[in-house]
Motif scaffolding. Structure first.
Motif, PDB file in Angstrom:
ATOM      1  N   THR A 227      37.098  40.339  43.292  1.00  0.00           N
ATOM      2  CA  THR A 227      36.953  39.487  42.357  1.00  0.00           C
ATOM      3  C   THR A 227      38.269  39.490  41.467  1.00  0.00           C
ATOM      4  O   THR A 227      39.084  39.956  41.743  1.00  0.00           O
ATOM      5  N   ASP A 228      38.313  38.326  41.044  1.00  0.00           N
ATOM      6  CA  ASP A 228      39.326  37.726  40.659  1.00  0.00           C
ATOM      7  C   ASP A 228      39.557  38.251  39.089  1.00  0.00           C
ATOM      8  O   ASP A 228      38.567  37.801  37.923  1.00  0.00           O
ATOM      9  N   LYS A 229      40.774  38.664  38.920  1.00  0.00           N
ATOM     10  CA  LYS A 229      41.027  39.537  37.376  1.00  0.00           C
ATOM     11  C   LYS A 229      41.407  38.839  36.930  1.00  0.00           C
ATOM     12  O   LYS A 229      40.891  39.210  35.562  1.00  0.00           O
ATOM     13  N   THR A 230      42.346  37.588  36.669  1.00  0.00           N
ATOM     14  CA  THR A 230      41.594  36.745  35.947  1.00  0.00           C
ATOM     15  C   THR A 230      40.896  36.216  35.349  1.00  0.00           C
ATOM     16  O   THR A 230      41.177  35.471  34.090  1.00  0.00           O
ATOM     17  N   PHE A 231      39.777  36.530  35.828  1.00  0.00           N
ATOM     18  CA  PHE A 231      38.121  35.749  35.012  1.00  0.00           C
ATOM     19  C   PHE A 231      37.480  36.645  35.348  1.00  0.00           C
ATOM     20  O   PHE A 231      36.454  36.390  34.335  1.00  0.00           O
ATOM     21  N   ARG A 232      37.286  37.809  35.646  1.00  0.00           N
ATOM     22  CA  ARG A 232      36.366  39.267  35.048  1.00  0.00           C
ATOM     23  C   ARG A 232      35.860  38.990  33.856  1.00  0.00           C
ATOM     24  O   ARG A 232      37.259  38.731  32.906  1.00  0.00           O
TER      25      ARG A 232
END
Length: 322
Positions: free
Chosen positions: A214-219
């Motif tokens: 998963t994208d950590k900037t969107f989590r």
């Protein structure tokens, strides 16, 4: 060209075409699900077993049926072949068993998983899953780890489709992660948890069919069905600069590649439109993008359902005035 019949529908394809791609040429419910096959990645397929189909007749020259179900993603068609997918009870029962197997170790993370709403395993579970489980043993568990400063790996959710490994092998400059151990202990990992830091590493997020990467900037920022996907482009020296920006109002929450109805990155100008990490993670300002218009999500997903619902309401309003 060779002729093949899939679920009573005849289609002509080039020799060497797999059953899955022949079915995709027809489209609709005829297409078997595929959790590991990815047409843009060489060598992918044959891992998840969700695309198994029944071959009722091998070819015109040899019309005998194949005794076992075959993987449609790796089995080439033959002239006169007759294939059963949705019309086969054997296929339906087998797909339910494969779904149950994939869900044995998969945690009930849907309420907190960023992949919810566009997860292929959710779709598979909805269509072929069972209400209960027969599994009584302990699930395998792994601690979440960071592979780079922008990507979170949840091995508990991984189904070992190998897509991200093929991306590392074929797209990036150097392979820095892969499959460690064997059997029930197999896991996607990096060498001593070293960071993935190449320019195209973020594409492992786009190819993952579940919420393992998963994208950590969107989590935890938003659910995908609350966002508006918009086609956008930018000037980029590393990639084509063609992407989908997911917006809430005027704010960009995340950036992804442009995917087709099978969840695969589209080809633009004859090349697969992988996007670089700078476009994916760093360009979150609307002024950095040229917004081209709404993105039509045509794959089976929550977002597509919401889009259809909105269209129906607008049409109803035009007809009734309410």
């Amino acid at each position: 060209m060779v002729k093949v019949i899939i679920d009573d529908i005849e289609v002509e394809v080039e020799p060497g075409t797999t059953i899955l791609n022949a079915a995709r040429k027809i489209g609709g419910d005829v297409v078997p699900p595929a959790m590991c096959y990815y047409s843009k990645l060489q060598g992918s397929g044959g891992k998840c077993r969700t695309c198994l189909v029944e071959v009722a007749a091998g070819s015109t020259a040899d019309p005998r049926p194949m005794p076992k179900l075959v993987a449609s993603c790796s089995t080439p068609v033959m002239d006169g072949m007759i294939v059963k997918n949705k019309t086969s009870e054997r296929v339906y029962d087998n797909r339910a068993a494969v779904t149950e197997f994939l869900l044995i170790n998969h945690p009930l993370d849907c309420p907190i998983c960023d992949q919810a709403g566009e997860c292929h395993l959710q779709d598979l579970g909805f269509e072929h899953g069972k209400e209960g489980t027969r599994y009584e043993e302990k699930r395998r568990t792994f601690d979440p780890i960071d592979i780079g400063d922008k990507i979170k790996l949840h091995m508990n959710r991984c189904i070992l489709c190998y897509r991200c490994v093929y991306v590392a092998n074929q797209l990036t400059d150097k392979r820095v992660h892969g499959i460690m151990h064997r059997g029930d202990h197999a896991e996607i990992s990096t060498y001593i948890e070293q960071a993935i830091d190449n320019d195209f590493s973020g594409n492992v997020i786009d190819v993952c069919p579940v919420g393992a990467l998963t994208d950590k900037t969107f989590r935890f920022k938003s659910r995908v069905w609350f966002l508006k996907p918009m086609e956008a482009s930018c000037e980029c020296t590393k990639c084509a600069g063609k992407a989908v920006v997911w917006m809430f109002g005027d704010e960009i929450y995340r950036v992804t590649g442009r995917k087709d109805k099978y969840g695969e990155i589209e080809d633009i100008d004859g090349k697969t439109a992988w996007i670089c990490n700078e476009c994916r993670f760093d360009k979150k300002d609307k002024s950095q993008w040229n917004i081209e218009g709404p993105r039509v999500i045509n794959r089976h997903s929550v977002i597509a359902q919401n889009q259809y619902l909105v269209d129906e309401r607008l049409e109803s309003k035009k007809l009734t005035g309410k």
